[in-house]
Design a protein around this motif. Structure first.
Motif, PDB file in Angstrom:
ATOM      1  N   GLY A 132       0.830  -1.202   0.000  1.00 17.50           N
ATOM      2  CA  GLY A 132       0.000   0.000   0.000  1.00 17.50           C
ATOM      3  C   GLY A 132       0.860   1.245   0.000  1.00 17.50           C
ATOM      4  N   ALA A 133       1.980   1.168  -0.713  1.00 17.86           N
ATOM      5  CA  ALA A 133       2.912   2.299  -0.771  1.00 17.86           C
ATOM      6  C   ALA A 133       2.312   3.437  -1.577  1.00 17.86           C
ATOM      7  N   SER A 134       2.864   4.630  -1.357  1.00 16.71           N
ATOM      8  CA  SER A 134       2.447   5.764  -2.179  1.00 16.71           C
ATOM      9  C   SER A 134       3.660   6.289  -2.947  1.00 16.71           C
ATOM     10  N   VAL A 135       3.415   6.691  -4.163  1.00 17.02           N
ATOM     11  CA  VAL A 135       4.473   7.203  -5.031  1.00 17.02           C
ATOM     12  C   VAL A 135       4.308   8.714  -5.103  1.00 17.02           C
ATOM     13  N   HIS A 136       5.407   9.435  -4.873  1.00 20.37           N
ATOM     14  CA  HIS A 136       5.319  10.899  -4.789  1.00 20.37           C
ATOM     15  C   HIS A 136       5.922  11.548  -6.026  1.00 20.37           C
ATOM     16  N   LEU A 137       5.182  12.471  -6.563  1.00 22.44           N
ATOM     17  CA  LEU A 137       5.554  13.112  -7.823  1.00 22.44           C
ATOM     18  C   LEU A 137       5.597  14.616  -7.628  1.00 22.44           C
ATOM     19  N   GLN A 138       6.514  15.238  -8.356  1.00 24.18           N
ATOM     20  CA  GLN A 138       6.609  16.694  -8.266  1.00 24.18           C
ATOM     21  C   GLN A 138       6.583  17.279  -9.670  1.00 24.18           C
ATOM     22  N   SER A 139       5.855  18.399  -9.782  1.00 20.89           N
ATOM     23  CA  SER A 139       5.802  19.100 -11.067  1.00 20.89           C
ATOM     24  C   SER A 139       5.913  20.591 -10.770  1.00 20.89           C
ATOM     25  N   PRO A 140       6.007  21.425 -11.785  1.00 17.22           N
ATOM     26  CA  PRO A 140       6.088  22.861 -11.512  1.00 17.22           C
ATOM     27  C   PRO A 140       4.864  23.347 -10.744  1.00 17.22           C
ATOM     28  N   SER A 141       3.762  22.627 -10.856  1.00 17.98           N
ATOM     29  CA  SER A 141       2.563  23.093 -10.160  1.00 17.98           C
ATOM     30  C   SER A 141       2.437  22.523  -8.747  1.00 17.98           C
ATOM     31  N   GLY A 142       3.413  21.741  -8.315  1.00 21.48           N
ATOM     32  CA  GLY A 142       3.343  21.244  -6.939  1.00 21.48           C
ATOM     33  C   GLY A 142       3.653  19.768  -6.829  1.00 21.48           C
ATOM     34  N   THR A 143       3.249  19.202  -5.713  1.00 17.45           N
ATOM     35  CA  THR A 143       3.519  17.792  -5.493  1.00 17.45           C
ATOM     36  C   THR A 143       2.204  17.052  -5.312  1.00 17.45           C
ATOM     37  N   ARG A 144       2.269  15.752  -5.580  1.00 12.71           N
ATOM     38  CA  ARG A 144       1.099  14.921  -5.328  1.00 12.71           C
ATOM     39  C   ARG A 144       1.585  13.507  -5.050  1.00 12.71           C
ATOM     40  N   SER A 145       0.702  12.707  -4.496  1.00 12.66           N
ATOM     41  CA  SER A 145       1.066  11.319  -4.300  1.00 12.66           C
ATOM     42  C   SER A 145      -0.024  10.430  -4.872  1.00 12.66           C
ATOM     43  N   VAL A 146       0.375   9.273  -5.285  1.00  5.80           N
ATOM     44  CA  VAL A 146      -0.587   8.350  -5.874  1.00  5.80           C
ATOM     45  C   VAL A 146      -0.318   6.967  -5.282  1.00  5.80           C
ATOM     46  N   ALA A 147      -1.390   6.274  -4.991  1.00  6.61           N
ATOM     47  CA  ALA A 147      -1.246   4.927  -4.432  1.00  6.61           C
ATOM     48  C   ALA A 147      -0.591   4.020  -5.461  1.00  6.61           C
ATOM     49  N   ALA A 148       0.311   3.141  -4.991  1.00  6.07           N
ATOM     50  CA  ALA A 148       1.017   2.258  -5.919  1.00  6.07           C
ATOM     51  C   ALA A 148       0.034   1.474  -6.781  1.00  6.07           C
ATOM     52  N   GLY A 149      -1.090   1.100  -6.195  1.00  4.84           N
ATOM     53  CA  GLY A 149      -2.087   0.327  -6.939  1.00  4.84           C
ATOM     54  C   GLY A 149      -2.655   1.094  -8.126  1.00  4.84           C
ATOM     55  N   ASP A 150      -2.623   2.429  -8.039  1.00  3.15           N
ATOM     56  CA  ASP A 150      -3.126   3.234  -9.159  1.00  3.15           C
ATOM     57  C   ASP A 150      -2.002   3.727 -10.064  1.00  3.15           C
ATOM     58  N   PHE A 151      -0.784   3.645  -9.542  1.00  4.24           N
ATOM     59  CA  PHE A 151       0.361   4.196 -10.272  1.00  4.24           C
ATOM     60  C   PHE A 151       0.645   3.406 -11.556  1.00  4.24           C
ATOM     61  N   PHE A 152       0.572   2.078 -11.434  1.00  5.87           N
ATOM     62  CA  PHE A 152       0.867   1.231 -12.601  1.00  5.87           C
ATOM     63  C   PHE A 152      -0.393   1.099 -13.446  1.00  5.87           C
ATOM     64  N   GLN A 153      -0.358   1.650 -14.651  1.00  5.62           N
ATOM     65  CA  GLN A 153      -1.592   1.758 -15.430  1.00  5.62           C
ATOM     66  C   GLN A 153      -1.710   0.711 -16.523  1.00  5.62           C
ATOM     67  N   ASP A 154      -0.610   0.411 -17.148  1.00  6.12           N
ATOM     68  CA  ASP A 154      -0.642  -0.593 -18.223  1.00  6.12           C
ATOM     69  C   ASP A 154       0.805  -0.984 -18.522  1.00  6.12           C
ATOM     70  N   LEU A 155       0.967  -1.815 -19.547  1.00  3.89           N
ATOM     71  CA  LEU A 155       2.301  -2.243 -19.930  1.00  3.89           C
ATOM     72  C   LEU A 155       3.191  -1.017 -20.180  1.00  3.89           C
ATOM     73  N   LEU A 156       4.238  -0.861 -19.408  1.00  6.40           N
ATOM     74  CA  LEU A 156       5.179   0.249 -19.542  1.00  6.40           C
ATOM     75  C   LEU A 156       4.518   1.614 -19.424  1.00  6.40           C
ATOM     76  N   MET A 157       3.338   1.650 -18.764  1.00  6.69           N
ATOM     77  CA  MET A 157       2.641   2.933 -18.612  1.00  6.69           C
ATOM     78  C   MET A 157       2.311   3.183 -17.147  1.00  6.69           C
TER      79      MET A 157
END
Lengths: 282, 155, 781
Positions: A132-157
Motif C-alpha cells: 500500500g505504498a504511495s508514489v510521490h511526484l513533483q511538477s512545476p505546479s506542486g507535489t502529489r502522491s498516488v497509491a502504488a495500486g493506481d500508479f501502474f496503469q498498463d504495460l510500460l505505462m
C-alpha cells in the motif's frame, strides 16, 4: 549498440530538472539509465534530449519515521537490498530489490527508474502494491502522491505526467506480528520475473488478522489477489492454497517462454508459497 | 554537441570532450585504448564490459561516458598493482578459470566487487554474485574455484 | 626431467588475458581506419524493388554506401560458397550482398562505411530499401509441405538433398521379427552458438602493393583465405593475409565463411583504407550459422533378450536459407555414421532430407551432427530400458560392443578402432551412488512432491576430423589433414608453426607440452605460432575435436623427423653410425657407449654452424609434416545426470552431473577437464534452456540474450568428472580429442533424467528445451 544522437542536460536540482523538462519537448529523464540506455542502444528510444538527474542527492536515501519508510527515487537497488532501515522495518522491499537483475544492474538501477519504466517482469511493483505504498511526484505546479495500486496503469505505462518527476516512495513499515515474503520465478535469459509473488500476513494470537497477496508478471500491471478468506484462520496450508488459487487475470501476458495460462498457474503456486513463507516469518 | 568530462581511470586523471551518446565502454576502449573491457551483448546481460565505478561493479555498456564525469573508474588494466597480479587474476590463472578470455576481465572485476562485499563467500554466494557475467567456455566450474582461491589468498 | 605430458601445467595464454592485454579483433586499430555497418533485411523473404542510398550518402562523415550493384561492378565472383558436396546436392548461389531477393532476416542488402561506428549506424538507418514482402517458411517440417513457399527455385520442394546410409531392407526385417520396439518423434532444437565475442573483421587493403591483411574472428584462417579469395573477392591468394588474433570462443561459428567478412574486404579495396566491422549481438545471432534444427522419427527393434536388432531413423534437417560452408556434411556424414553409438547393432538405416528454410543458415556447432545422433540413440535406449524391463543400465550393458570385438565395423561406414565401454559405465554408477539414488527416488515417489530422476547417456563420437581418404570418399571436397612446421633454433629453443588455430583451447600450452615431452626439453623453450596465413604454411584449423589428435600428431611427427635428423648430425659429430644413435631426455647417445653423447643444444648449434658436413647431410634442424590420420578417433564415455522436478510448476533443478570420459591419453588434464565443463554447459543448455525460435513470418523471436537463455552461473552446478584411458591406437600420441564430448553426451542424459523422474506420470518424451511450462503441461496432460 549505438544510441542515436541526443542533447545531454545535467540537472543540479529537482527544480532545474523540472524546468528542463518543460523547455524540451519529448525529453527523457535518466536516473541510473538502466531502463533507458538499453532502449536507446537498440534505438527503440530516441529522445532528442536526455536530462540526467542521477546526481540529485535530495532524491537519494532511505529513512523511517512514524511507522513509514521513505525511499528516495534515486536510491539504487543495491542500497535498498542492503538497507538496515528496511531490514528492520520493511524487509520484503529489500528482499525484492535483491532479486533485481544482477549485482552490476543493482549498483546503477534505481527504484524510481524501475517503477517509472513499469516492466511487468519487474520485482518492485508487486511489493509496493502489496504494501500500500504511495508514489510521490513533483511538477512545476506542486507535489502529489498516488497509491502504488493506481500508479501502474498498463504495460510500460504509469501515472507519471510529462512534466513530473518521481521523487520518492513511502511505504508503511511492517508491524509486529506481520510477516512478508517475495518469491520470484526467474526468466532464465532476461533475469526478469516470469512471476513474482509478494505476500504478507499478520498473525495475532495464532489467528490471521490480515493478509495480502500481489502477483507480478501475470498481467501488464501487478495483480492483487483477494485473500481475505485467510482472516480468522490459522493459516493452514489448505487455507493458503485455497486463497492463492483466487488469482485471476483477464488478459494474462504470454511469450515464447511462458504462456498466459501458465503464468496464472505459476502465480497461484508462487502465491501460495509466498503466503506460506510470510506466515513462517510472522 | 559534446560534454566535458573529468574522471580518474586506473588512478590517472582523464579529461575529455565526448558526444553525449558515447557509452562508457566505447570511451574506455576507443578513446583511452583500454580494451580489456569487452562487449558481448547489447542487452546489459553478458557482463563482459564490467568495470568498477567508484568501487562498484557496473556494466560500462549501460552507462554514458558523460555519467562517469567525476567518477573513479577501475578497469582490468588497473587491477594488478606494482607488477603483482591481483589474487583474483592469480586465481583465474591457477584454477583455469578462463579459456578464450573474452569474459574474463568483466568476470574478475565482478568477483572483485563480490569479495569486497563478502570476503569469504560460499559456492552459492559466488554463483549468485556472478550471475551478471556470462561465460560460454568454462561451464563456470573453475570460475567458482578461482574465486574461492582468491578469497582464501585475500583473507 | 619430469614428464610434461599428462601434467596440468598452467596456461601460457593466460597472463595476457587476465590483465586485459589480449588483443581481440575489435581491439585492433589501423591508421585511417573506417567503420562499416551492414544494412540487413528485416524480412525473412522479400523482393528488393529498389534501394535509395542518398540519405545515407548525404550524412557528413559517410565514406561509401555499397549494394549488390557495386559487387557486380567490381567484377568479382561475389558469392559465399559451400565447401562440401553430396550427390545431387542443390547449390543455389549465395550472393555476398542480396541483389533482388532476401531469404532470411539478417540477409545483407547494403553496407555503409563511415568515419565512426556510431555514425555508420546512423547512416545505415538512412538507407531506404523498398521491399515487396513474400511468404516465408521457417519451420523445417512446414518447408516440406506441398504448398510451402520456395526458398530457391533451383530446389523444388525446398529439398537441398536426400541422403541415406545403411540397409533399409535388413532394418525392415528386424522390425518385422522384433520382440520389442520403441519409437519416438523428436525435435532437436535449433541453437545459436553465442561465442561471447561477436564476429568481427578488420580488413586493410593497400592498393600500392595490391595486398590485403584481414584480421578476423577465425577458427581456420587458411580455409577462410581460400574461400574468401576464390569465391568472394577473386583476389590472388598470395596477396591476402588472414590473421586470427585472440578469438573469443567459436564453437563452430567461426569456422564458416560468411558474407559479412567478404563485404568488409570489398569495402577496404574500394576505399583503399582499413575498414572494421564488429557485429552487434543481434547481428551475430542473425548471421552466425546456427546449430541442430532437426525433426526426426526414429525407432529401435529388440529381441526378447533385449538385444538390439535394428535401428531406423528418418530426419528432416534444416539448412536455412543458404548452404553454409560445411552444412551438408553435418546432418549426414557426421550424423548418420554415428547411429551405432556404443552398441552392436546388426541393422541400421538412416535417411536424411536437407531442407531449405527462410532462416539463418545452419552449420557445424559444437559436436555437429554427433550430439543429434547421440540424442536419437540414447533417447531410444532409455525407452528400450523401459520397454524391455531391463532398465537403463542393463539394456546398455547388454548391447555394448564387446571389448574384444575391436576394430568393430559398424553398419554405418565407421570402423571403431578401439573401445572398452563397460568400465566407464561402472565408474559412473559408482561415482553417482546409483543404488542409493534409486532408493531415494522410490521414497520420493511414495511421498509425492518434488521427484528425482536419473538419466544416462553412453555416447561415442567420431572426432579428430578427419582421415582424408575416408571423408573424400564420403563427399568432402577437401582432405582434413593438418600441418606442423617445427623449427629448432641454434640455441635449442623451438618454434612450432601449426595450422590448428586456437580460440580459447590453450593450444600454445598443450602443443608446447607435446614438443617438450618428445624432445626432452622444458615447455618454456617452445613457442607456438598459429592463426596467421603468412606465418603458417597451411592449416585446416580448429573444429571437430581435431587439434590434439591431428594437429598434435603432426607436431609429434615433425619432432620425430627432427630427432632422426639430429641423429644424423650427432652421428657425423661423434663419428658414429646414425643407426647406433638413441635419443633420450634431450641427449643423442651412441648405444652401448654412454660417454659418447651430445645434447640437443650441441646438435642444434652445429646444425646451423654446419661447415664440414658430408654431401648427404643438409644443415638446419627443422621439419614439416602434413599429418593425415588413418581413421577418426572414437572417444566415449557414460554420463549420469540427476535432476529434481517440481511437478507443481514444471521447474527442473540439476542435482548432480557425473561424467566418465575416455578421451585416450591426456596431454593436460586441467585443460581437458575445462573442455568437458564447457561442453557440458552447452549440452545442458540445449536440454534445458537454449532455443532459437522463429515465428511463422520468419522473425527470429529469441535473437537476443533477453529471450535466448545461455547457461548462467547460478543455474549450473559443479561437475563430477573422471576418466578411463583407452589410447587411440593409430596416432603417435594415443589421444582422441575432447572439445565436443560434453556437448555430445549431455542433452540425452538430462532429458533421460527428467523423463525418468516423470515416468510415474506416464511421460515418455518431452522435446528440448525442457522449459517449465512444457514439463508442467506434460505432467498435467
Amino acid at each position: 549498440m549505438y544510441p542515436a544522437q541526443f542533447d545531454y542536460r545535467r540537472a543540479g536540482s529537482v527544480d532545474e530538472a523540472l524546468s528542463l523538462l518543460q523547455e524540451n519537448e519529448d525529453a527523457k529523464l535518466m536516473a541510473g539509465g538502466h531502463s533507458l540506455i538499453p532502449m536507446m542502444k537498440l534505438r527503440l528510444a530516441q529522445p532528442p534530449v536526455v536530462i540526467d538527474i542521477g546526481r540529485l542527492d535530495e532524491l537519494k536515501g532511505i529513512s523511517e519515521a512514524g511507522g513509514s519508510v521513505r525511499v528516495g527515487s534515486l536510491t539504487t537497488h543495491a542500497d535498498i537490498a542492503a538497507s538496515d532501515v528496511l531490514a528492520a522495518h520493511c524487509p520484503v522491499l529489500a528482499e525484492a530489490a535483491g532479486h533485481i537483475g544482477d549485482a552490476q544492474v543493482r549498483n546503477r538501477g534505481t527504484i524510481g527508474g524501475n517503477i517509472a519504466h513499469a516492466d511487468p517482469g519487474s520485482d518492485i511493483p508487486p511489493v509496493l502494491v502489496l504494501l500500500g505504498a504511495s508514489v510521490h511526484l513533483q511538477s512545476p505546479s506542486g507535489t502529489r502522491s498516488v497509491a502504488a495500486g493506481d500508479f501502474f496503469q498498463d504495460l510500460l505505462m504509469t501515472d507519471v505526467g510529462e512534466d513530473e518527476i518521481l521523487t520518492h516512495v513511502d511505504a508503511p513499515a511492517l508491524g509486529a506480528g506481520t510477516g512478508a515474503a517475495y518469491l520470484k520465478f526467474e526468466h532464465p535469459a532476461s533475469g526478469y520475473a516470469v512471476v513474482g509473488a509478494a505476500a504478507a500476513v499478520t498473525v495475532q494470537g495464532g489467528r490471521c488478522t490480515g493478509a495480502g497477496l500481489v502477483v507480478g508478471g501475470v498481467s501488464a500491471t501487478p495483480t492483487t489477489v483477494d485473500v481475505s478468506s485467510l482472516v480468522g484462520t490459522d493459516l493452514s496450508d489448505d487455507a493458503i492454497a485455497a486463497a492463492a488459487s483466487g488469482l485471476d487475470a483477464e488478459d494474462p501476458i504470454g511469450d515464447i517462454f511462458a504462456s498466459g495460462d501458465y503464468r496464472v498457474h505459476v502465480g497461484k503456486v508462487y502465491g501460495k508459497r509466498a503466503l506460506a513463507a510470510a506466515r513462517d516469518r510472522a | 554537441m559534446t560534454v566535458s568530462i573529468q574522471l580518474e581511470v586506473n588512478g590517472k586523471p582523464v579529461q575529455a570532450a565526448v558526444e553525449p551518446r558515447r557509452l562508457l565502454v566505447h570511451f574506455l576502449r576507443e578513446e583511452l585504448g583500454l580494451t580489456g573491457a569487452n562487449i558481448g551483448c547489447e542487452t546489459s546481460l553478458c557482463g563482459a564490459c564490467t568495470v568498477l565505478v567508484d568501487g562498484n561493479a557496473v556494466k560500462s555498456c549501460t552507462m554514458l561516458a558523460a555519467q562517469a564525469d567525476g567518477a573513479s573508474v577501475t578497469t582490468i588494466e588497473g587491477l594488478a598493482q606494482n607488477g603483482e597480479l591481483h589474487p583474483l587474476q592469480e586465481g583465474f590463472w591457477e584454477k583455469h578459470g578462463l579459456q578464450c578470455g573474452y569474459c574474463t576481465p568483466g568476470m574478475i572485476l565482478s568477483a572483485n566487487y563480490l569479495l569486497a562485499q563478502n570476503p569469504s563467500p560460499n559456492d552459492e554466494e559466488i554463483r549468485e554474485g556472478l550471475k551478471g557475467n556470462i561465460c560460454r567456455c568454462t561451464g563456470y566450474h573453475n570460475i567458482v574455484e578461482a574465486v574461492k582461491y582468491a578469497a582464501e589468498r585475500m583473507s | 626431467m619430469a614428464r610434461v605430458l599428462g601434467t596440468s601445467i598452467k596456461r601460457r595464454e593466460d597472463p595476457a588475458l587476465i590483465t586485459g592485454r589480449g588483443k581481440y579483433t575489435d581491439d585492433l586499430k589501423a591508421e585511417g581506419m573506417a567503420h562499416a555497418a551492414i544494412v540487413r533485411s528485416p524480412y525473412a523473404h522479400a523482393r528488393i524493388r529498389g534501394i535509395d542510398t542518398s540519405g545515407a550518402e548525404a550524412l557528413p562523415g559517410v565514406l561509401a554506401v555499397l549494394t549488390a550493384r557495386d559487387v557486380a561492378a567490381a567484377g568479382i565472383p561475389g558469392v559465399v560458397p559451400v565447401g562440401w558436396l553430396l550427390p545431387d546436392l542443390k547449390t543455389p548461389a549465395h550472393p555476398m550482398i542480396a541483389a533482388d531477393t532476401v531469404r532470411h532476416v539478417g540477409d545483407a542488402v547494403a553496407v555503409v562505411v563511415a568515419a565512426d561506428r556510431y555514425l555508420a549506424r546512423d547512416a545505415a538507418e538512412r538507407v531506404a530499401v523498398d521491399y515487396e514482402p513474400l511468404d516465408a517458411v521457417a519451420d523445417v517440417v512446414a518447408a516440406l509441405e506441398d504448398d510451402a513457399p520456395a526458398v530457391h527455385e533451383e530446389a523444388p520442394g525446398n529439398v537441398a538433398f536426400d541422403w541415406e546410409i545403411g540397409e533399409r531392407e535388413s532394418v525392415d526385417a528386424a522390425f518385422a521379427s522384433a520382440a520389442h520396439t520403441v519409437e519416438l518423434d523428436l525435435r532437436n532444437n535449433r541453437l545459436i552458438p553465442h561465442a561471447i565475442e561477436p564476429r568481427a573483421v578488420l580488413a586493410s587493403y593497400d592498393s600500392s602493393t595490391g595486398e590485403m591483411t584481414i584480421h578476423m574472428t577465425s577458427q581456420n584462417p587458411h580455409v577462410h583465405r581460400l574461400l574468401m579469395t576464390l569465391a568472394s573477392l577473386g583476389m590472388p591468394e598470395h596477396k591476402v593475409r588472414i590473421v586470427a588474433p585472440e578469438v573469443g570462443g567459436g564453437f563452430g561459428s567461426k569456422i564458416h565463411h560468411y558474407a559479412d567478412e567478404a563485404i568488409v574486404g570489398l569495402c577496404s579495396m574500394k576505399l583503399d583504407r582499413p575498414v572494421k566491422w564488429t557485429a552487434t549481438r543481434t547481428e551475430t545471432n542473425l548471421t552466425d550459422a546456427h546449430g541442430r534444427d532437426h525433426s526426426t522419427r526414429c525407432a529401435l527393434a529388440l529381441d526378447a533378450d533385449g538385444r538390439i536388432t535394428g535401428l531406423r531413423v528418418d530426419t528432416a534437417a534444416a539448412m536455412g536459407a543458404y548452404l553454409s560452408t560445411f552444412a551438408p556434411a553435418v546432418p549426414t556424414y557426421l550424423y548418420g555414421t554415428l547411429m551405432s553409438g556404443q552398441y552392436d547393432i546388426p541393422a541400421i538405416h538412416c535417411h536424411v532430407t536437407g531442407v531449405f528454410t527462410h532462416t539463418t543458415p545452419v552449420d557445424a556447432y559444437r559436436g555437429a551432427g554427433r550430439p543429434e545422433a547421440t540424442y536419437v540413440v540414447e533417447r531410444l535406449m532409455h525407452l528400450a530400458g523401459e520397454a524391455t524391463g531391463l532398465g537403463p543400465v542393463e539394456v546398455r550393458r547388454r548391447n555394448f560392443v564387446s571389448p574384444d570385438a575391436f576394430p568393430y565395423q559398424t553398419q554405418v561406414a565407421l570402423a571403431y578402432d578401439s573401445g572398452n565401454y563397460g568400465p566407464a559405465m561402472d565408474r559412473a554408477l559408482e561415482m553417482i551412488g546409483y543404488d542409493d539414488l534409486r532408493s531415494q527416488q522410490a521414497s520420493r515417489r511414495d511421498n509425492g512432491g518434488k521427484q528425482i530422476g536419473i538419466g544416462f547417456s553412453s555416447y561415442i563420437e567420431a572426432c579428430g576430423l578427419a582421415p582424408s581418404a575416408v571423408v573424400g570418399s564420403l563427399g568432402a571436397q577437401a582432405g582434413q589433414w593438418e600441418s606442423a612446421d617445427v623449427r629448432v633454433h641454434p640455441t635449442a629453443s623451438v618454434t612450432v608453426y601449426t595450422g590448428s588455430s586456437s580460440h580459447g583451447q590453450g593450444h600454445e600450452t598443450t602443443f608446447s607440452q607435446i614438443v617438450a615431452d618428445r624432445l626432452g626439453i622444458e615447455p618454456e623453450a617452445v613457442e607456438v605460432i598459429h592463426g596467421d596465413t603468412d606465418l603458417v604454411q597451411f592449416g585446416m584449423g580448429t573444429y571437430g575435436s581435431r587439434s590434439a589428435a591431428v594437429g598434435g600428431s603432426a607436431i609429434a611427427r615433425s619432432v620425430d623427423k627432427i630427432i632422426e635428423k639430429g641423429k644424423k648430425i650427432a652421428a657425423h659429430l661423434l663419428e658414429a653410425s646414425a643407426d647406433d644413435l638413441e635419443y633420450e631426455d634431450g641427449n643423442f647417445r651412441v648405444a652401448g657407449s654412454p660417454d659418447r653423447s651430445l645434447g640437443l643444444g650441441d646438435v642444434a648449434l652445429q646444425a646451423y654452424l654446419a661447415h664440414n658436413y658430408p654431401d648427404d647431410l643438409e644443415p638446419g634442424l627443422s621439419a614439416t609434416s602434413f599429418y593425415d590420420p588413418a581413421n577418426f578417433t572414437y572417444p566415449f564415455g557414460t554420463h549420469v545426470c540427476v535432476v529434481e522436478v517440481d511437478t507443481e510448476t514444471g521447474s527442473i533443478e540439476l542435482l548432480r552431473y557425473a561424467a566418465v570420459d575416455d578421451v585416450g591419453n591426456v596431454i593436460n588434464p586441467m585443460i581437458v577437464d575445462g573442455q568437458l565443463h564447457g561442453g557440458l554447459a552447452q549440452g545442458i543448455g540445449q536440454a534445458l534452456w537454449e532455443n532459437a525460435v522463429y515465428d511463422d513470418s520468419g522473425q527470429l523471436v529469441s535473437g537476443s540474450l533477453m529471450d535466448y537463455a545461455v547457461p548462467k552461473i547460478h543455474n549450473l552446478i559443479p561437475f563430477e568428472l573422471d576418466r578411463t584411458t583407452t589410447p587411440c591406437p593409430h596416432n603417435p600420441l594415443g589421444v582422441k580429442g575432447v572439445g565436443e564430448a560434453g556437448a555430445i553426451a549431455s542433452p540425452a542424459a538430462v532429458v533421460n533424467a527428467v523423463v525418468d523422474a516423470l515416468s510415474p506420470f506416464g511421460i515418455s518424451h518431452i522435446d528440448m528445451p525442457l522449459t517449465p511450462e512444457k514439463v508442467w503441461r506434460a505432467v498435467n496432460s
